[in-house]
Write a protein that holds these residues in place. Structure first.
Motif: not given
Length: 380
Positions: A341, A298, A343, A157, A345, A356, A301, A358, A378, A375
């Motif tokens: 929240s 992850e 995120e 992450s 990747n 990506y 965020k 979220i 994002h 998900r």
């Protein structure tokens, strides 16, 4: 002077008898006498001036000496820096995008070579920072201007671990020198150094004194020149005196004159995640209640706390978060509901899904219900 008086006494009768000769003699004697007096005063004046010159010259001499000492120390430091940089030069690699179009909109970064032994087998890794967000990562062949593409097999992450791994290609065999991970993490007060590409060349940052160690960041002092761009330094190794890797450089602050690094444990965690997927997920725990797990790619965020009609949200990107004690984020609040929240990747650059995402994790403290929403893509 005594000899002169005696001479005048002996010649006095003669001068009385011959006034013209007396006048001439008197003038010559005056001139001679004045010359003697002036000569003595000149000697004294010269002596005083010499002493004054020495006193006046002392600060200038001291300044010159200080500059000479500073120059010598600087030369010694440069020599030491060159000595340190020489064996490290083949351990540090320059990175960028492989595709020209992507390269045009991205910055160059730094990577370093690491040797790892796992279950008796040796692995040669390239390690860099995830936050560059490379879509087609490429590494430069040492001693050339050629770049070739490499695959990230692990992308941690960018908001937490910030470590990406890629296996070194055959082209680098015999052309790089591998570093090794330190057995122990540094302690506050330890002196470290780092290497990275910025200001158009490979740079060495010395005398990085460890200030703070947290689960997510290693913070050190760092001399940051506001006139010099450090773009590209991230991803370089942070090393102890034994040239062992204790962290990965990921940023700096001009105002605070400090540097940030990913700790040694995160690099180990990324390597373990490659070898054993079972070590990948970490538990998310709030006040003893397990809300779920979070992957290496992850991070949380932001978080929002609800208490009746009140609502408070804040970002966690620059905060240190203990995922096993999320209640510490609430501080003095007593929330009824919490929304995290999260995120996500891509785990690797070879994954077919390069989106990506979220999603939200909702914890209702009144009912104990835990909900994880699907998900959503994002846009970064």
């Amino acid at each position: 002077m005594i000899l002169m008086l005696r001479t005048i006494k002996n010649l006095f009768p003669f001068f009385i008898q011959k006034p013209v000769v007396f006048t001439i003699g008197f003038l010559l004697l005056s001139f001679f006498s004045e010359g003697v007096v002036h000569a003595q005063w000149y000697k004294k004046l010269t002596s005083v001036q010499s002493r004054l010159a020495r006193v006046t010259a002392a600060p200038a001499l001291q300044t010159q000496l200080s500059r000479t000492v500073d120059r010598t120390v600087h030369q010694q430091r440069c020599t030491q820096a060159t000595h340190i940089r020489a064996p490290l030069a083949s351990s540090v690699l320059k990175m960028r995008e492989a595709d020209w179009v992507l390269r045009f909109f991205s910055m160059q970064g730094t990577a370093f070579v690491l040797e790892e032994t796992y279950q008796g087998k040796k692995y040669l890794w390239g390690i860099t920072a995830t936050h560059y967000l490379y879509q087609q990562p490429a590494v430069q062949l040492p001693g050339t201007h050629k770049f070739f593409r490499v695959p990230f097999v692990i992308q941690s992450s960018a908001g937490r671990g910030d470590v990406s791994l890629f296996p070194l290609p055959a082209q680098l065999a015999g052309k790089v020198t591998a570093l090794k991970l330190a057995a122990l993490s540094p302690q506050p007060g330890d002196e470290l150094h780092s290497v990275g590409f910025f200001n158009k060349k490979l740079q060495l940052d010395e005398h990085r004194i460890v200030q703070t160690i947290s689960p997510d960041h290693l913070i050190t002092s760092l001399r940051v020149d506001p006139e010099i761009s450090r773009e590209g330094a991230c991803g370089g190794p942070v090393l102890n005196e034994q040239q062992e890797v204790v962290g990965l450089h990921v940023g700096s602050s001009v105002r605070q004159q400090i540097g940030y690094a990913v700790p040694l444990e995160h690099i180990r965690y990324a390597l373990q995640a490659y070898h054993d997927a079972s070590v990948n997920p970490q538990p998310l725990i709030y006040d003893g209640v397990t809300l779920g797990t979070i992957g290496i790619n992850e991070y949380i965020k932001s978080v929002t706390f609800y208490n009746q009609d009140q609502k408070e949200s804040f970002s966690l990107f620059h905060k240190t978060v203990d995922y096993t004690h999320l209640e510490m984020l609430a501080e003095e609040m007593h929330p009824d509901k919490i929304v995290f929240s999260i995120e996500q990747n891509p785990l690797s650059s070879t994954s077919p899904d390069q989106e990506y995402y979220i999603y939200t994790l909702i914890y209702d403290l009144q009912t104990g219900q835990i909900t994880r929403t699907p998900r959503q893509p994002h846009d970064l």
